[in-house]
Design an enzyme around this catalytic site. Structure first.
Site, PDB file in Angstrom:
ATOM      1  CG  ASP A 132      -2.292   0.535   0.960  1.00 20.35           C
ATOM      2  OD1 ASP A 132      -2.419   1.336   0.026  1.00 20.35           O
ATOM      3  OD2 ASP A 132      -3.237   0.209   1.716  1.00 20.35           O
ATOM      4  CG  ASP A 147      -9.619   2.032  -0.635  1.00 24.91           C
ATOM      5  OD1 ASP A 147      -8.617   1.915  -1.371  1.00 24.91           O
ATOM      6  OD2 ASP A 147      -9.561   1.965   0.603  1.00 24.91           O
TER       7      ASP A 147
HETATM    8  C1  GLA Z   1      -6.018   1.298   1.653  1.00 20.91           C
HETATM    9  C2  GLA Z   1      -6.188   0.293   0.529  1.00 20.91           C
HETATM   10  C3  GLA Z   1      -7.322  -0.662   0.885  1.00 20.91           C
HETATM   11  C4  GLA Z   1      -6.997  -1.366   2.204  1.00 20.91           C
HETATM   12  C5  GLA Z   1      -6.751  -0.345   3.299  1.00 20.91           C
HETATM   13  C6  GLA Z   1      -6.219  -0.997   4.566  1.00 20.91           C
HETATM   14  O1  GLA Z   1      -7.115   2.146   1.761  1.00 20.91           O
HETATM   15  O2  GLA Z   1      -6.453   0.935  -0.691  1.00 20.91           O
HETATM   16  O3  GLA Z   1      -7.523  -1.601  -0.147  1.00 20.91           O
HETATM   17  O4  GLA Z   1      -5.880  -2.189   2.025  1.00 20.91           O
HETATM   18  O5  GLA Z   1      -5.799   0.628   2.896  1.00 20.91           O
HETATM   19  O6  GLA Z   1      -5.950  -0.075   5.568  1.00 20.91           O
END
Ligand code: GLA
Length: 338
Positions: A151, A206
């Site tokens: 990430d 997301d």
């Molecule tokens: C980010 C990622 C998500 C998830 C969260 C976890 O927002 O894009 O897919 O992994 O972090 O904290």
């Protein structure tokens, strides 16, 4: 003195040659990866019993036999680093240890994935990998991990190409083939530079379990299925065997989408050659969702060996036609009434 210069030169060469040889593991995602991930449904609520139950459910529901291979633990599995800097799993939530969990998942014919972050902290505030890349990669390899989602939180002043290349090299030198899933939300156009670094890259922020909403999250937004589809415009040429555009983990079967919306969502992910990572609870799937997610024809389209991502061919206010060329010369088609 001359002797010492020679030694230093040999050492430097060894280091440079070593780095120059580092690359990504080939042949891990010749078709888009398929699996399950904890985040969409469970957020930080992960533990070893639940992951074992997921493995059992993936076998019992037929998901494994339909091609879903990876069980990916997202954020929040972490404990503290030990006194030498090695990351440990949360002893409270993974008391048997990650190695034992990987053994269990492997014994079911599945693979185990894990999550980390290129910054100092993960998005949920756990320890990130920045400055610990080689140690973390080594730890994952020792545990028997098969997949890393990496990430992009807490990365102020970090160069994305450098950070993702560094972890790619660390994984490669740890020696265990680990699929490398880049998750930097499309902020730095990874499709332009990540082909030789990762096996897939997120193209958007997301996903959110709704059809066409934008869900404001303060400084950023998460997105429903339709806005995510619109954001894929012009990206198809960057995808292909071993390097995929990742439209995020699926919300198929999750509250917030009707069955018809889940079906359309799944169809689009298949047509667009997206990684098929389920984000629901396979322990509690309805028969309709199970049938949808294990549909052999839809999965064959997603897994088509030609590896060409589909695209919107026609659009008017009432209908859209999306198409994808397939290996045998056929075309997959979606007729969509938005
Ligand atoms: C980010 C990622 C998500 C998830 C969260 C976890 O927002 O894009 O897919 O992994 O972090 O904290």
């Amino acid at each position: 003195m001359k002797n010492m210069v020679t030694k230093i030169t040999v050492l430097l060469c060894a280091l440079l040659c070593f780095t120059a040889n580092a690359k990504k593991f080939e042949n891990l995602a010749l078709t888009p990866q398929m699996g399950w991930n904890s985040w969409n449904n469970f957020d930080c609520d992960v533990n070893e019993d639940m992951i074992k139950e997921m493995a059992d459910a993936m076998v019992a529901t037929g998901m494994r036999d339909a091609g879903y291979q990876y069980i990916n633990i997202d954020d929040c599995w972490h404990g503290e680093r030990d006194e030498n800097g090695f990351i440990q799993e949360s002893k409270e939530h993974f008391p048997s240890g990650m190695k034992a969990l990987a053994d269990y998942v492997h014994s079911k014919g599945l693979k185990l994935g894990i999550y980390s972050d290129a910054g100092t902290k993960t998005c949920a505030g756990r320890a990130g990998s920045r400055g610990y890349e080689y140690q973390d990669a080594l730890t994952y390899a020792r545990w028997g991990i098969d997949y890393l989602k990496y990430d992009w939180c807490a990365t102020e002043n970090v160069n994305p190409i450098g950070a993702y290349t560094l972890m790619r090299d660390a994984l490669y030198s740890a020696g265990r083939p680990i699929l490398f899933s880049i998750c930097e939300w499309g902020d730095n156009k990874p499709w332009e530079w990540a082909k030789d670094i990762g096996h897939s890259w997120r193209t958007t922020g997301d996903i959110y379990p709704c059809w066409s909403c934008e869900k404001k999250q303060g400084s950023w937004s998460s997105w429903g299925v339709l806005p995510i589809l619109d954001m894929q415009d012009k990206l198809r040429k960057y995808a292909g065997p071993g390097h995929w555009n990742d439209m995020d983990m699926m919300e198929v079967g999750n509250e917030g989408l009707s069955f018809e919306e889940s079906r359309a969502h799944f169809s689009f992910w298949c047509l667009l050659a997206a990684p098929l990572i389920a984000g629901n609870d396979p322990r509690e799937m309805s028969p309709e969702i199970t049938a949808l997610m294990t549909d052999p024809e839809a999965i064959a389209i997603n897994q088509d060996p030609l590896g060409k991502q589909g695209y919107r061919y026609y659009r008017d206010p009432n209908r859209e036609i999306w198409v994808r060329p397939l290996d045998d010369g056929d075309w997959a088609v979606i007729l969509h009434n938005p």
